[in-house]
Design an enzyme around this catalytic site. Structure first.
Site, PDB file in Angstrom:
ATOM      1  N   SER A  38      22.580   0.869  14.887  1.00 16.82           N
ATOM      2  CA  SER A  38      21.400   0.087  15.251  1.00 16.82           C
ATOM      3  C   SER A  38      20.136   0.926  15.419  1.00 16.82           C
ATOM      4  CB  SER A  38      21.703  -0.640  16.552  1.00 16.82           C
ATOM      5  OG  SER A  38      21.381  -1.973  16.389  1.00 16.82           O
ATOM      6  N   ASN A  41      18.978   2.242  12.101  1.00 16.39           N
ATOM      7  CA  ASN A  41      18.428   1.164  11.264  1.00 16.39           C
ATOM      8  C   ASN A  41      16.990   0.832  11.663  1.00 16.39           C
ATOM      9  OD1 ASN A  41      20.995   0.992  10.227  1.00 16.39           O
ATOM     10  ND2 ASN A  41      21.533  -0.900  11.310  1.00 16.39           N
ATOM     11  N   GLY A 230      19.071  -8.037  12.215  1.00 19.29           N
ATOM     12  CA  GLY A 230      18.464  -8.011  13.548  1.00 19.29           C
ATOM     13  C   GLY A 230      17.654  -6.737  13.778  1.00 19.29           C
ATOM     14  N   ASP A 231      18.134  -5.627  13.226  1.00 13.99           N
ATOM     15  CA  ASP A 231      17.409  -4.360  13.386  1.00 13.99           C
ATOM     16  C   ASP A 231      16.113  -4.372  12.574  1.00 13.99           C
ATOM     17  OD1 ASP A 231      19.487  -3.431  15.004  1.00 13.99           O
ATOM     18  OD2 ASP A 231      20.602  -2.705  13.276  1.00 13.99           O
ATOM     19  N   ALA A 232      16.180  -4.914  11.366  1.00 13.50           N
ATOM     20  CA  ALA A 232      14.955  -5.020  10.552  1.00 13.50           C
ATOM     21  C   ALA A 232      13.968  -5.964  11.232  1.00 13.50           C
ATOM     22  CB  ALA A 232      15.297  -5.524   9.147  1.00 13.50           C
TER      23      ALA A 232
END
Ligand code: ADP
Length: 282
Positions: A38, A41, A230-232
């Site tokens: 995470s 990313n 979600g990280d992007a």
């Protein structure tokens, strides 16, 4: 820079006809190695959006760790805060992706949890423009959050899918923004004094603050792999917010980055700034 603190992984992406179930066999269509985790990313996504980013995390002294570090450096992420931990292997995740883009994980944490509060250089944290925390040792996250907030450095937190298993009280006390999926949001403390961004896959995201709720619909794209969406999203939302954008624009940036990240395989597939602007203008 924005410091992203938490997990750095090497992923093995296994495309399967369907996710495994007890007493059944799934067929492997292909597999590929790529980098994930995470914190890594988010740092990579920010760097692609021209936001200077650094990582605070651990890798082992193995080939996977060298590859993860090289990937971060190639993406322009500072690895000055990346610790080579001799006590174990780099974290490896097998990411199973079915034909609909649904994901199941098989993984080891390796040395991702090896960073202790004392290993974090407080000066690095105080010099940061912003700190983004992801799933990690609660005591370490709490120390970073406290040092940052005492220095007036903004703190965001994405506790991830294990939020219910851990006690992050020392973190929530210092955060400005929390990212969570709808399911994860159910495990958050109820009296939190922060802006909460609840992501909801293809449906987009909702910002919940003391002033109320603002929903922004998702973008329709051809999804092949939702890993790292979600990280992007968090990177897009943070990039816009740090540039002073309004809530609506920050949600749009997040949703666009999240959606674009689902259109190709892998966890580090957030867009660069030019692609993002073209996507939003289309
Ligand atoms: P996570 O990846 O952490 O499980 P979500 O599935 O909620 O979190 O995805 C995060 C964000 O990525 C969503 O809010 C949305 O903006 C975008 N996104 C995820 N899946 C899709 C999809 N299938 N189509 C369009 N956007 C998506």
């Amino acid at each position: 820079p924005v410091l992203a603190a938490g997990h750095v992984n090497c992923d093995v992406i296994v495309r399967v006809d369907r996710l495994p179930e007890p007493d059944a066999e799934s067929a492997i269509r292909s597999f590929d190695r790529s980098c994930g985790g995470s914190a890594a990313n988010v740092a990579v996504s920010l760097s692609r959006l021209s936001v200077p980013a650094g990582i605070v995390g651990s890798v082992g002294t193995d080939e996977a760790g060298a590859r993860a570090a090289a990937t971060l450096e190639r993406e322009g992420v500072s690895t000055a805060g990346l610790r080579e931990a001799p006590e174990g292997p780099t974290a490896v995740k097998h990411v199973l992706v079915d034909d609909r883009g649904e994901v199941a994980l098989l993984g080891t944490d390796g040395v991702n949890e090896a960073i202790e509060p004392g290993d974090v250089d407080p000066e690095r944290v105080r010099r940061a423009g912003h700190v983004h925390l992801t799933s990690q040792r609660p005591a370490t996250a709490a120390r970073i959050a406290r040092v940052a907030s005492e220095a007036g450095v903004g703190v965001s937190f994405d506790p991830g899918r294990r939020v219910g298993e851990r006690t992050y009280d020392g973190v929530f006390a210092h955060v400005d923004t929390v990212f969570a999926t709808a399911r994860e949001a159910e495990s958050l403390p109820e009296d939190g004094d922060y802006a909460l961004v609840v992501t909801d896959g293809a449906d987009g995201a909702e910002l919940r603050t003391a002033e109320g709720r603002r929903h922004h619909p998702g973008f329709a794209v051809d999804t092949v792999d939702t890993t790292g969406a979600g990280d992007a999203f968090a990177a897009g939302f943070l990039a816009a917010t740090l540039e002073g954008a309004c809530e609506k624009r920050a949600l749009a940036y997040g949703n666009a980055c999240g959606a674009m990240a689902t259109t190709s395989e892998g966890a580090q597939t957030g867009p660069d700034r030019a692609r993002l602007e073209r996507f939003l203008d289309a």
